[in-house]
Motif scaffolding. Structure first.
Motif, mmCIF file in Angstrom:
data_model
loop_
_atom_site.group_PDB
_atom_site.id
_atom_site.type_symbol
_atom_site.label_atom_id
_atom_site.label_comp_id
_atom_site.label_asym_id
_atom_site.label_seq_id
_atom_site.Cartn_x
_atom_site.Cartn_y
_atom_site.Cartn_z
ATOM 1 N N ASP A 60 43.767 37.223 6.329
ATOM 2 C CA ASP A 60 44.343 38.238 5.428
ATOM 3 C C ASP A 60 45.365 39.122 6.140
ATOM 4 N N LEU A 61 45.315 39.165 7.493
ATOM 5 C CA LEU A 61 46.246 40.037 8.225
ATOM 6 C C LEU A 61 47.561 39.323 8.530
ATOM 7 N N CYS A 62 47.491 38.175 9.245
ATOM 8 C CA CYS A 62 48.733 37.495 9.615
ATOM 9 C C CYS A 62 49.219 36.532 8.542
ATOM 10 N N GLU A 63 48.321 36.080 7.689
ATOM 11 C CA GLU A 63 48.643 35.182 6.586
ATOM 12 C C GLU A 63 49.299 33.884 7.035
ATOM 13 N N THR A 64 49.032 33.479 8.293
ATOM 14 C CA THR A 64 49.624 32.226 8.800
ATOM 15 C C THR A 64 48.587 31.309 9.436
ATOM 16 N N VAL A 65 47.538 31.879 10.011
ATOM 17 C CA VAL A 65 46.545 31.100 10.751
ATOM 18 C C VAL A 65 45.271 31.016 9.920
ATOM 19 N N PRO A 66 44.591 29.833 9.947
ATOM 20 C CA PRO A 66 43.334 29.713 9.203
ATOM 21 C C PRO A 66 42.314 30.755 9.632
ATOM 22 N N LEU A 67 41.570 31.281 8.656
ATOM 23 C CA LEU A 67 40.578 32.320 8.958
ATOM 24 C C LEU A 67 39.373 31.717 9.666
ATOM 25 N N GLN A 68 38.671 32.566 10.411
ATOM 26 C CA GLN A 68 37.439 32.157 11.093
ATOM 27 C C GLN A 68 36.326 33.181 10.906
ATOM 28 N N SER A 69 36.736 34.469 10.782
ATOM 29 C CA SER A 69 35.752 35.553 10.748
ATOM 30 C C SER A 69 35.960 36.425 9.512
ATOM 31 N N HIS A 70 34.995 37.323 9.319
ATOM 32 C CA HIS A 70 35.031 38.221 8.160
ATOM 33 C C HIS A 70 34.487 39.579 8.574
ATOM 34 N N CYS A 71 35.205 40.664 8.257
ATOM 35 C CA CYS A 71 34.712 42.019 8.522
ATOM 36 C C CYS A 71 34.002 42.505 7.273
ATOM 37 N N GLU A 72 32.672 42.691 7.395
ATOM 38 C CA GLU A 72 31.882 43.100 6.228
ATOM 39 C C GLU A 72 32.159 44.538 5.837
ATOM 40 N N LEU A 73 32.602 45.367 6.800
ATOM 41 C CA LEU A 73 32.905 46.762 6.476
ATOM 42 C C LEU A 73 34.187 46.846 5.645
ATOM 43 N N CYS A 74 35.228 46.156 6.125
ATOM 44 C CA CYS A 74 36.531 46.248 5.453
ATOM 45 C C CYS A 74 36.732 45.181 4.384
ATOM 46 N N ASN A 75 35.806 44.207 4.351
ATOM 47 C CA ASN A 75 35.864 43.136 3.356
ATOM 48 C C ASN A 75 37.189 42.370 3.428
ATOM 49 N N ILE A 76 37.579 41.976 4.687
ATOM 50 C CA ILE A 76 38.781 41.161 4.866
ATOM 51 C C ILE A 76 38.441 39.984 5.758
ATOM 52 N N ASN A 77 39.238 38.912 5.624
ATOM 53 C CA ASN A 77 39.071 37.694 6.413
ATOM 54 C C ASN A 77 40.050 37.705 7.583
ATOM 55 N N LEU A 78 39.611 37.217 8.760
ATOM 56 C CA LEU A 78 40.405 37.323 9.981
ATOM 57 C C LEU A 78 40.450 35.998 10.717
ATOM 58 N N ASP A 102 33.164 51.623 12.309
ATOM 59 C CA ASP A 102 32.174 50.737 12.905
ATOM 60 C C ASP A 102 32.279 49.370 12.243
ATOM 61 N N HIS A 103 33.282 48.616 12.663
ATOM 62 C CA HIS A 103 33.518 47.310 12.055
ATOM 63 C C HIS A 103 32.355 46.371 12.317
ATOM 64 N N LYS A 104 32.091 45.484 11.380
ATOM 65 C CA LYS A 104 31.058 44.477 11.547
ATOM 66 C C LYS A 104 31.675 43.118 11.229
ATOM 67 N N VAL A 105 32.130 42.447 12.334
ATOM 68 C CA VAL A 105 32.802 41.160 12.184
ATOM 69 C C VAL A 105 31.789 40.047 12.407
ATOM 70 N N VAL A 106 31.702 39.132 11.444
ATOM 71 C CA VAL A 106 30.767 38.007 11.496
ATOM 72 C C VAL A 106 31.537 36.728 11.209
ATOM 73 N N PRO A 107 30.996 35.541 11.629
ATOM 74 C CA PRO A 107 31.644 34.289 11.238
ATOM 75 C C PRO A 107 31.785 34.222 9.706
ATOM 76 N N PHE A 108 32.879 33.639 9.279
ATOM 77 C CA PHE A 108 33.195 33.638 7.843
ATOM 78 C C PHE A 108 32.072 33.019 7.006
ATOM 79 N N LEU A 109 31.464 31.926 7.522
ATOM 80 C CA LEU A 109 30.433 31.250 6.741
ATOM 81 C C LEU A 109 29.135 32.033 6.692
ATOM 82 N N ARG A 110 28.983 33.055 7.514
ATOM 83 C CA ARG A 110 27.763 33.869 7.505
ATOM 84 C C ARG A 110 28.003 35.239 6.863
ATOM 85 N N ARG A 111 29.143 35.368 6.219
ATOM 86 C CA ARG A 111 29.458 36.660 5.610
ATOM 87 C C ARG A 111 28.512 36.950 4.455
#
Length: 551
Positions: free
Chosen positions: A14-32, A47-56
């Motif tokens: 969701d930030l660079c919009e060019t590379v496939p996502l891998q993670s997810h921030c549950e606090l901000c609800n965005i994919n990274l 207090d960000h909480k970044v988890v693997p996308f499939l475990r979001r």
């Protein structure tokens, strides 16, 4: 759907919009993506909480606080009816206010949204689809009807052309006949003059011969005829006829051609659909195996024709004279009112506000009695009112007959005509000739008419489209079905008085026979039902009103 998230493409950061996502921030609800995780965590204000996308987790998207930019609203202030953040709560501005978890509020709102979606999908949108379908059907019918109107106009034009051609040919024949007579008269006159001229020529020749001969005998015997010829022969004079063309009266010609009333386009208020909660049916009341008479009211008339409920224990009645009576269950006269004209009222009905409406057939009026004062609400021209009922929407439905014996049902709002129901989809009359046409509006807004002459109950929907005709239970053939009075109840039952057979027929809203009510009735005529579904029956022969419990 966003093109980056279509099923045929890889989901991107969701930030660079060019590379496939891998993670997810549950606090901000965005994919990274892997590279953007570090940049995202560099913001130490949260207090960000970044988890693997499939475990979001299905983390709600908390709204940002409009007053504290670095905070999200995770609390709901019930009094202010807004989401707030923890800083807002501790600031004292919401002191004493009831707070709830925003997730609970979200859950309730989500449930409400799901209900709305379900109602839209299953009830509201399908009704719109039906309306569109009905409009298309109406357009096709419109094309057919307007085509018929054009054909009828052409046919009428051909008829008029034939008549005009016949008139023109008759006029030309008359002119030819007059010309022949004129020429014959001139010819006869010419022949008379020619004959005289021949005589004159002979006389002039004879005179010349006498003068030339010098014969004394011829000269002495000559008799002059000049005096005879000095009077010229009569001359025929015929007055030449003239063609006096009349000025064409276009209005009269239009009227002779045909009558075409102006186009009337009325926009009816759309039906308001009740909510899913409000549309629930009233409690089902089963029909009693043995209906029973719970009260009998002696009206004092010699013949009784109509009854209309004011309450559970008070009814208005009308009989063979010009007085309408309000009576209680003990037959006590509470009020009596005479018609303004002094004539017998044709029918009565009680409005939603408790006022009495009555029909004056001979004066062509529909009258309202309010505070014992009679007001003429509607005066008809070319039509006579027969029977009346008051609807749940406080309109009046009136059956009426025209001077040339056509019948229709008209809906009035106050004194304004809103609807006229007369023909079916094929242009055939819905109602037969005959004066007995009591009517009632059902709970589903159907209009039910007891058409005695047709020996049928005729039911149309709110738009005036024929739904069905009930002509009696087929198993009973002893006596013809003679419906007179009619009413409906909270269960959408249709009840009609079968006068000659001394009983009441109960039908469901689709015209299916359910059962009879007998109760030793004697020529039942008018019917009404109170708010508790007690049936009041006006017996024509005994002039009594019977209150019957049948549910």
């Amino acid at each position: 759907m966003h093109p980056r998230r279509s099923a045929q493409e890889v989901l991107l950061c969701d930030l660079c919009e060019t590379v496939p996502l891998q993670s997810h921030c549950e606090l901000c609800n965005i994919n990274l993506c892997k590279a953007c995780v570090g940049e995202h965590l560099s913001d130490t204000s949260k207090d960000h909480k970044v988890v693997p996308f499939l475990r979001r987790k299905a983390t709600p998207n908390y709204p940002k606080c409009p007053k504290h930019a670095d905070k999200h609203c995770e609390i709901y202030c019930e009094k202010c009816d807004i989401p707030v953040c923890s800083t807002c709560v501790t600031s004292g501005k919401h002191k004493g206010h009831d707070m709830s978890d925003i997730l609970e509020k979200l859950s309730a709102k989500t449930e409400s949204l799901q209900k709305d979606l379900k109602e839209l999908e299953t009830r509201i949108y399908p009704r719109y689809e039906i309306m569109v379908s009905n409009v298309e059907t109406e357009k096709a019918e419109l094309e057919r009807n307007y085509g018929k109107l054009t054909t009828d106009a052409d046919k009428q034009g051909e008829v008029l052309h034939r008549e005009i051609t016949a008139i023109v040919n008759q006029r030309k024949s008359t002119i030819t006949e007059m010309k022949t007579k004129h020429l014959d008269a001139i010819k006869k006159n010419t022949e008379e003059i020619t004959q005289k001229m021949a005589e004159l020529k002979q006389i002039m020749s004879d005179l010349k011969s006498i003068l030339k001969s010098n014969d004394v005998s011829l000269t002495s015997t000559y008799k002059s005829r000049n005096s005879e010829f000095r009077t010229l022969p009569p001359k025929v004079r015929v007055t030449l006829p003239s063609f006096s063309a009349q000025k064409i009266n276009k209005d009269q010609l239009n009227e002779m051609f045909s009558s075409l009333p102006p186009l009337s386009i009325n926009t009816e208020h759309g039906d308001t659909m009740k909510s899913a909660e409000a549309v629930s049916s009233p409690p089902v009341k089963p029909l009693l195996d043995e209906p029973r008479v719970t009260a009998t009211i002696d009206t004092g008339y010699r013949g009784l024709y109509s009854v209309s409920c004011l309450s559970e224990d008070q009814v208005w009645t009308r009989g063979e004279n010009n007085t309408m009576k309000l009576l209680n269950l003990q037959s006590k006269l509470l009020t009596s009112i005479q018609t303004k004209s002094g004539g017998q009222p044709r029918d009565i009905a009680v409005t939603r506000d408790g006022d009495l409406v009555y029909i004056d057939y001979y004066y062509n009026t529909i009258n309202l009695i309010k505070n014992k004062q009679i007001q003429t609400v509607i005066t008809l021209q070319g039509w006579r009112p027969l029977y009346v009922c008051c609807t749940a929407g406080n309109d009046l439905l009136v059956t009426m007959i025209s001077d040339d014996y056509n019948y229709k049902v008209v809906r009035y709002s106050g004194s304004t005509e809103k609807q006229s129901i007369q023909f079916d989809d094929q242009g055939r009359p819905l109602y037969s000739s005959g004066y007995y046409k009591y009517l009632s509006e059902n709970r589903n807004l159907d209009i039910c008419v007891a058409d005695r002459s047709a020996r049928a109950v005729v039911v149309v929907n709110q738009s005036g489209k024929l739904r069905f005709r009930y002509t009696g239970h087929p198993s009973y053939t002893k006596q013809s079905f003679t419906p007179i009075g009619i009413t409906t109840d909270s269960q959408s039952h249709i009840l009609t008085a079968d006068c000659d057979n001394h009983r009441i027929h109960i039908l469901d809203q689709d015209g299916q026979f359910l059962r009879y009510i007998h109760c030793h009735l004697r020529r039942p005529s008018g019917l009404c039902v109170d708010i508790r579904d007690n049936l009041f029956v006006a017996e024509c022969r005994t002039a009594k009103v019977k209150k019957i419990q049948y549910l």
